[in-house]
Design an enzyme around this catalytic site. Structure first.
Site, PDB file in Angstrom:
ATOM      1  N   GLU A   1       0.831  -1.212   0.000  1.00 42.35           N
ATOM      2  CA  GLU A   1       0.000   0.000   0.000  1.00 42.35           C
ATOM      3  C   GLU A   1       0.862   1.257   0.000  1.00 42.35           C
ATOM      4  O   GLU A   1       0.556   2.231  -0.695  1.00 42.35           O
ATOM      5  CB  GLU A   1      -0.957  -0.015   1.198  1.00 42.35           C
TER       6      GLU A   1
ATOM      7  N   HIS B   1       2.039   2.067  -3.512  1.00 40.31           N
ATOM      8  CA  HIS B   1       1.082   2.804  -4.356  1.00 40.31           C
ATOM      9  C   HIS B   1       1.258   4.317  -4.130  1.00 40.31           C
ATOM     10  O   HIS B   1       1.239   5.100  -5.069  1.00 40.31           O
ATOM     11  CB  HIS B   1      -0.363   2.429  -4.007  1.00 40.31           C
TER      12      HIS B   1
HETATM   13 ZN   LIG Z   1      -2.632  -2.630  -4.707  1.00 39.09          ZN
END
Ligand SMILES: [Zn+2]
Length: 272
Positions: A144, A147
């Protein structure tokens, strides 16, 4: 690029304290981040994200679903983040200034995210239903964070809004006059954003290396996605799993890349 190398080295020094011992070609090469992302100003997006995040926390608090600071599961999440954050600027220099936050939401949802600017949330459903180990949790968090670091939201918004667009045009389109509105529109969009397959592959690989550099076992990426695969079996899978399809390809790619970061993991563990 010379400046990039210098940054990498500095990042490494922060992380492990022994740049000279870094194995050659250890870093998984994911190339340059999308150039399109420059069409959406990073600072504005980070401000919008921070506001959206605060709104989400306020809502959770109202529903008594926000874990308090002394909640053990939350403390474990924050301890993991403390080991990942120092290595994050390797992928994005802006991350040095980010005000990272980690929160835990009481919800059966299997979900976790990191918004632009380092605003992380985990849902208890992910930790509990999948019985994630510390290493597996670190791999999710790394994914995460990747990202956000690779600014996938920024390039995704730039792509969906068309090319040649500065913030003023973006603002006009969304009917924005102020940041509050930006948060209301872009922010909501942020939480619902779907990343591309390429973004997912990149987040897997960068996340794998982040976890390894933080001293978490990269092999946990394989067991993590196997668990995800079992959880998504049949019917309507949880939201996270529909945006993160797991399958033999994903697991095989991770397995192939584990040896590239194994040395970094062992080094980070040795330095702890
Ligand atoms: Zn992802």
């Amino acid at each position: 690029m010379a400046c990039r190398l210098a940054l990498d080295r500095r990042g490494f020094l922060l992380a492990a304290g022994a740049a000279a011992a870094e194995p050659a070609l250890a870093q998984i090469d994911v190339g340059e981040a999308s150039r399109l992302r420059s069409l959406v100003p990073a600072g504005e997006l980070e401000t919008a994200s921070a506001q959206e995040y605060q709104q989400m926390l306020a809502q959770a608090r109202q529903q008594r679903a926000l874990a308090p600071d002394d909640y053990p599961q939350l403390q474990r999440l924050r301890a993991i983040a403390q080991r990942l954050i120092p290595v994050a600027p390797r992928w994005n220099d802006r991350a040095r200034q980010w005000k990272w936050e980690v929160n835990l939401i009481g919800s059966k949802q299997i979900n976790a995210f990191c918004m632009p600017g380092g605003k992380i949330a985990f849902f208890t459903g992910l930790l509990d239903q999948l019985s994630l180990t510390e290493d597996e949790t670190a791999v999710v968090m790394g994914h995460e964070m990747a990202h956000a670091l690779r600014e996938h939201a920024r390039s995704r918004i730039a792509k969906t809004r068309g090319t040649g667009m500065g913030l003023s045009v973006l603002s006009q389109l969304l009917g924005l006059g102020q940041v509050g509105d930006l948060a209301a529109n872009v922010g909501t969009q942020l939480l619902a954003l779907k990343f591309s397959r390429e973004d997912e592959v990149e987040a897997d690989l960068v996340g794998l290396e982040l976890a390894a550099r933080g001293g978490f076992d990269p092999r946990a990426s394989v067991s993590l996605w196997e668990k995800m695969g079992r959880a998504s079996g049949g019917g309507d899978g949880p939201a996270f799993l529909s945006t993160h399809p797991t399958g033999p390809d994903r697991i095989a790619r991770l397995r192939d890349n584990v040896p590239k970061v194994q040395g970094l993991y062992e080094q980070a563990r040795g330095a702890r």
